[in-house]
Design a protein around this motif. Structure first.
Motif, PDB file in Angstrom:
ATOM      1  N   UNK A 184       0.750  -1.171  -0.094  1.00  0.00           N
ATOM      2  CA  UNK A 184       0.034   0.015   0.076  1.00  0.00           C
ATOM      3  C   UNK A 184       0.883   1.320   0.004  1.00  0.00           C
ATOM      4  N   UNK A 185       0.288   2.363  -0.866  1.00  0.00           N
ATOM      5  CA  UNK A 185       0.908   3.639  -0.847  1.00  0.00           C
ATOM      6  C   UNK A 185      -0.003   4.504  -0.548  1.00  0.00           C
ATOM      7  N   UNK A 186       0.427   5.825  -0.111  1.00  0.00           N
ATOM      8  CA  UNK A 186      -0.559   7.100   0.192  1.00  0.00           C
ATOM      9  C   UNK A 186      -1.758   7.105  -0.659  1.00  0.00           C
ATOM     10  N   UNK A 213      -7.509   3.220   2.341  1.00  0.00           N
ATOM     11  CA  UNK A 213      -6.827   2.830   3.723  1.00  0.00           C
ATOM     12  C   UNK A 213      -6.578   1.506   4.003  1.00  0.00           C
ATOM     13  N   UNK A 214      -5.332   1.423   4.681  1.00  0.00           N
ATOM     14  CA  UNK A 214      -4.949  -0.249   5.299  1.00  0.00           C
ATOM     15  C   UNK A 214      -6.119  -0.947   5.497  1.00  0.00           C
ATOM     16  N   UNK A 215      -7.072  -0.455   6.464  1.00  0.00           N
ATOM     17  CA  UNK A 215      -8.206  -1.134   6.950  1.00  0.00           C
ATOM     18  C   UNK A 215      -9.129  -1.653   5.735  1.00  0.00           C
ATOM     19  N   UNK A 216      -9.416  -0.862   4.936  1.00  0.00           N
ATOM     20  CA  UNK A 216     -10.258  -1.180   3.699  1.00  0.00           C
ATOM     21  C   UNK A 216      -9.425  -2.238   2.808  1.00  0.00           C
ATOM     22  N   UNK A 217      -8.152  -2.156   2.539  1.00  0.00           N
ATOM     23  CA  UNK A 217      -7.501  -3.304   1.741  1.00  0.00           C
ATOM     24  C   UNK A 217      -7.501  -4.714   2.583  1.00  0.00           C
ATOM     25  N   UNK A 242      -9.783  -8.329   1.669  1.00  0.00           N
ATOM     26  CA  UNK A 242      -9.567  -9.916   1.404  1.00  0.00           C
ATOM     27  C   UNK A 242     -10.389 -10.924   2.046  1.00  0.00           C
ATOM     28  N   UNK A 243     -11.160 -10.816   3.187  1.00  0.00           N
ATOM     29  CA  UNK A 243     -12.379 -11.661   3.387  1.00  0.00           C
ATOM     30  C   UNK A 243     -13.456 -11.309   2.522  1.00  0.00           C
TER      31      UNK A 243
END
Length: 121
Positions: free
Chosen positions: A92-94, A98-102, A106-107
């Protein structure tokens, strides 16, 4: 023509989403190229092929004659692109979501696989 029930509406939504997603591979290829794992060869070709596959499968979902085969194709496609989603999370880049969305994606992939599976019978 199929009855207009919840399952039919769900199928039309899925078909539309995959068709649009496939078109986006050609409209914004840089996004898809950026999330390709480095170990996959021919990034541009793979993005184009996956876009064509999504368009074909999305359109196939619209027709009763091809719906089951297209749904199986979506299941396989979702499994095939899972490594790109994992790589996207890991790299992930800026510019990315957001990290939580990525991480949530996955699930969510499992739910999308199940959704497509419901149209295989």
């Amino acid at each position: 023509m199929e009855n207009l029930d919840a399952k039919s509406i769900s199928l039309w939504i899925m078909a539309t989403l995959y068709t649009i997603a496939g078109i986006l591979h050609f409209v914004i290829p840089k996004f898809y190229l950026r999330i390709m794992p480095p170990w996959i060869p021919y990034h541009k070709l793979m993005v184009q092929l996956s876009g064509i596959a999504e368009i074909a499968l999305g359109l196939g979902l619209f027709f009763p004659q091809t719906k089951v085969l297209a749904a199986w194709g979506v299941v396989l496609l979702l499994i095939a692109v899972f490594p790109a989603n994992v790589y996207h999370f890991q790299s992930r880049t800026r510019k990315d979501p957001p990290t939580w969305a990525l991480l949530l994606r996955l699930p969510l992939q499992l739910l999308l696989i199940y959704w497509a599976y419901t149209f295989t019978y």
